[in-house]
Design a protein around this motif. Structure first.
Motif, PDB file in Angstrom:
ATOM      1  N   LEU A  68       0.832  -1.207   0.000  1.00  0.00           N
ATOM      2  CA  LEU A  68       0.000   0.000   0.000  1.00  0.00           C
ATOM      3  C   LEU A  68       0.871   1.263   0.000  1.00  0.00           C
ATOM      4  CD1 LEU A  68      -2.820  -1.006   2.511  1.00  0.00           C
ATOM      5  CD2 LEU A  68      -3.049  -0.691   0.043  1.00  0.00           C
ATOM      6  N   LYS A  69       1.973   1.222   0.721  1.00  0.00           N
ATOM      7  CA  LYS A  69       2.893   2.364   0.709  1.00  0.00           C
ATOM      8  C   LYS A  69       3.472   2.563  -0.689  1.00  0.00           C
ATOM      9  CE  LYS A  69       4.325   2.052   5.575  1.00  0.00           C
ATOM     10  NZ  LYS A  69       5.437   1.753   6.502  1.00  0.00           N
ATOM     11  N   ALA A  70       3.758   1.434  -1.366  1.00  0.00           N
ATOM     12  CA  ALA A  70       4.278   1.515  -2.739  1.00  0.00           C
ATOM     13  C   ALA A  70       3.232   2.104  -3.679  1.00  0.00           C
ATOM     14  CB  ALA A  70       4.704   0.131  -3.215  1.00  0.00           C
TER      15      ALA A  70
ATOM     16  N   ILE B  94      -5.972   7.101   7.204  1.00  0.00           N
ATOM     17  CA  ILE B  94      -4.957   6.774   6.201  1.00  0.00           C
ATOM     18  C   ILE B  94      -3.611   6.548   6.872  1.00  0.00           C
ATOM     19  CG2 ILE B  94      -3.753   7.580   4.140  1.00  0.00           C
ATOM     20  CD1 ILE B  94      -6.232   9.385   3.613  1.00  0.00           C
ATOM     21  N   SER B  95      -3.272   7.431   7.795  1.00  0.00           N
ATOM     22  CA  SER B  95      -2.003   7.306   8.513  1.00  0.00           C
ATOM     23  C   SER B  95      -1.929   5.981   9.253  1.00  0.00           C
ATOM     24  CB  SER B  95      -1.853   8.477   9.487  1.00  0.00           C
ATOM     25  OG  SER B  95      -0.622   8.416  10.153  1.00  0.00           O
TER      26      SER B  95
ATOM     27  N   ALA C  70     -11.227   2.443  -0.956  1.00  0.00           N
ATOM     28  CA  ALA C  70     -11.252   3.888  -1.177  1.00  0.00           C
ATOM     29  C   ALA C  70      -9.836   4.442  -1.329  1.00  0.00           C
ATOM     30  CB  ALA C  70     -11.969   4.580  -0.020  1.00  0.00           C
ATOM     31  N   PHE C  71      -8.910   3.943  -0.521  1.00  0.00           N
ATOM     32  CA  PHE C  71      -7.516   4.385  -0.606  1.00  0.00           C
ATOM     33  C   PHE C  71      -6.918   4.029  -1.970  1.00  0.00           C
ATOM     34  CE2 PHE C  71      -3.000   3.284  -0.238  1.00  0.00           C
ATOM     35  CZ  PHE C  71      -2.475   4.482   0.222  1.00  0.00           C
ATOM     36  N   LEU C  72      -7.158   2.787  -2.418  1.00  0.00           N
ATOM     37  CA  LEU C  72      -6.622   2.349  -3.708  1.00  0.00           C
ATOM     38  C   LEU C  72      -7.183   3.190  -4.850  1.00  0.00           C
ATOM     39  CD1 LEU C  72      -6.815  -1.497  -3.093  1.00  0.00           C
ATOM     40  CD2 LEU C  72      -4.711  -0.156  -3.366  1.00  0.00           C
ATOM     41  N   ARG C  73      -8.489   3.436  -4.805  1.00  0.00           N
ATOM     42  CA  ARG C  73      -9.112   4.269  -5.851  1.00  0.00           C
ATOM     43  C   ARG C  73      -8.542   5.687  -5.818  1.00  0.00           C
ATOM     44  NH1 ARG C  73     -13.327   2.054  -8.484  1.00  0.00           N
ATOM     45  NH2 ARG C  73     -14.487   0.331  -7.530  1.00  0.00           N
ATOM     46  N   ALA C  74      -8.348   6.216  -4.639  1.00  0.00           N
ATOM     47  CA  ALA C  74      -7.822   7.572  -4.507  1.00  0.00           C
ATOM     48  C   ALA C  74      -6.402   7.682  -5.047  1.00  0.00           C
ATOM     49  CB  ALA C  74      -7.859   8.007  -3.043  1.00  0.00           C
ATOM     50  N   CYS C  75      -5.679   6.560  -5.039  1.00  0.00           N
ATOM     51  CA  CYS C  75      -4.303   6.537  -5.562  1.00  0.00           C
ATOM     52  C   CYS C  75      -4.269   6.206  -7.048  1.00  0.00           C
ATOM     53  CB  CYS C  75      -3.457   5.530  -4.788  1.00  0.00           C
ATOM     54  SG  CYS C  75      -3.050   6.064  -3.101  1.00  0.00           S
TER      55      CYS C  75
ATOM     56  N   ARG D  50       0.702   2.513   8.570  1.00  0.00           N
ATOM     57  CA  ARG D  50       1.684   2.092   9.573  1.00  0.00           C
ATOM     58  C   ARG D  50       1.116   1.003  10.489  1.00  0.00           C
ATOM     59  NH1 ARG D  50       0.637   7.399  12.113  1.00  0.00           N
ATOM     60  NH2 ARG D  50      -0.656   7.050  13.962  1.00  0.00           N
ATOM     61  N   GLY D  51      -0.079   0.513  10.146  1.00  0.00           N
ATOM     62  CA  GLY D  51      -0.753  -0.459  11.007  1.00  0.00           C
ATOM     63  C   GLY D  51      -0.233  -1.875  10.861  1.00  0.00           C
ATOM     64  N   GLU D  52      -0.626  -2.695  11.780  1.00  0.00           N
ATOM     65  CA  GLU D  52      -0.242  -4.100  11.785  1.00  0.00           C
ATOM     66  C   GLU D  52      -1.453  -5.012  11.655  1.00  0.00           C
ATOM     67  OE1 GLU D  52       2.046  -4.833  15.251  1.00  0.00           O
ATOM     68  OE2 GLU D  52       3.741  -3.582  14.613  1.00  0.00           O
ATOM     69  N   SER D  53      -2.608  -4.410  11.387  1.00  0.00           N
ATOM     70  CA  SER D  53      -3.817  -5.209  11.215  1.00  0.00           C
ATOM     71  C   SER D  53      -4.387  -4.954   9.824  1.00  0.00           C
ATOM     72  CB  SER D  53      -4.865  -4.853  12.279  1.00  0.00           C
ATOM     73  OG  SER D  53      -5.206  -3.479  12.207  1.00  0.00           O
ATOM     74  N   LEU D  54      -5.208  -5.886   9.355  1.00  0.00           N
ATOM     75  CA  LEU D  54      -5.801  -5.767   8.034  1.00  0.00           C
ATOM     76  C   LEU D  54      -6.710  -4.544   7.982  1.00  0.00           C
ATOM     77  CD1 LEU D  54      -5.838  -7.383   5.350  1.00  0.00           C
ATOM     78  CD2 LEU D  54      -7.956  -8.443   6.154  1.00  0.00           C
ATOM     79  N   PRO D  55      -6.543  -3.681   6.967  1.00  0.00           N
ATOM     80  CA  PRO D  55      -7.371  -2.463   6.896  1.00  0.00           C
ATOM     81  C   PRO D  55      -8.853  -2.798   6.721  1.00  0.00           C
ATOM     82  CG  PRO D  55      -5.511  -2.359   5.368  1.00  0.00           C
ATOM     83  CD  PRO D  55      -5.591  -3.763   5.865  1.00  0.00           C
TER      84      PRO D  55
END
Length: 251
Positions: free
Chosen positions: A166-168, A194-195, A211-216, A199-204
């Protein structure tokens, strides 16, 4: 669910050490017959079973199995995972796909004689000629998977790897600010959310993940692949559910 019964080796299924002599369709049909022959009284694996498990249209799976069409990379991965192929066999089958696609594709070079990528091929050779206007329009209308150097999540096997992927994607999408991502998502995303996601360790959360993927800028078939990966990881967190979801237990 994945319809694998156990993990054979592709060379054993094809009864040869040189799998390059086979097409993708031949290899897949041989794999299915191999599994059916060892399934005993269990229901035989059919096109609809594979389509349901892979999340693809039955017509598309049928075209792939009969050799009428060479599958896209992501489609072949979905079919292989649904059939429970191990990683080594999947990689070898992708090699067959690349070779077959290059053989079938129209051969195009631009005015300088350089290779031109077309929707049907990832590697083609040809005598020099210019692309026609219709070929140019067709090339522009088809988005490769992953699109334009987009990070490929299909090998992600843990939440930690997903976060890195996701960071990539965020970098690939131009590293938009958290405020801009919030605006693009029409407030489905919050800056704090988003933040936490990056940086999380659990599944979003699924809705925010999409929504994040579409926004990117991730959409179409590329987004389908990311959704598949999220579902697989979610299934692995629920052992009782995993056997019922496509490819979740494949290695």
């Amino acid at each position: 669910m994945a319809i694998i019964r156990r993990f054979p080796v592709l060379e054993d299924v094809l009864e040869t050490t040189d799998i390059s002599k086979h097409t993708v369709a031949e290899a897949l049909r041989a794999w299915i017959e191999y599994m059916n022959a060892r399934g005993g009284d269990e229901k035989r694996i059919g096109v609809r079973d594979i389509a349901d498990a892979a999340g693809l249209p039955s017509s598309r799976v049928s075209n792939v199995l009969t050799g009428r069409q060479v599958p896209r990379r992501d489609e072949l991965d979905m079919i292989c995972l649904a059939l429970g192929m191990g990683k080594d066999s999947r990689v070898k089958l992708q090699g067959l796909r690349l070779h077959e696609a290059s053989q079938r594709a129209p051969s195009l070079r631009n005015e300088s004689g350089l290779l031109v990528r077309t929707p049907d091929s990832e590697s083609i050779a040809a005598s020099p000629r210019l692309m026609t206007a219709s070929e140019v329009r067709r090339q522009r209308s088809v988005q490769p998977v992953p699109a334009f150097g987009q990070p490929d999540p299909i090998q992600v096997s843990s939440v930690q790897e997903l976060v890195l992927a996701l960071k990539a994607v965020h970098v690939w999408g131009g590293a938009p600010s958290l405020r801009e991502l919030e605006r693009r998502s029409r407030t489905v995303l919050r800056r704090s959310t988003i933040s936490d996601m990056l940086r999380g360790e659990s599944l979003p959360d699924y809705e925010r993940y999409v929504a994040f993927l579409r926004a990117c800028g991730v959409d179409g078939h590329s987004l389908d692949t990311w959704v598949f990966v999220w579902r697989r990881l979610s299934a692995l967190e629920n052992p009782k559910v995993a056997p019922w979801l496509p490819g979740a237990t494949a290695s």
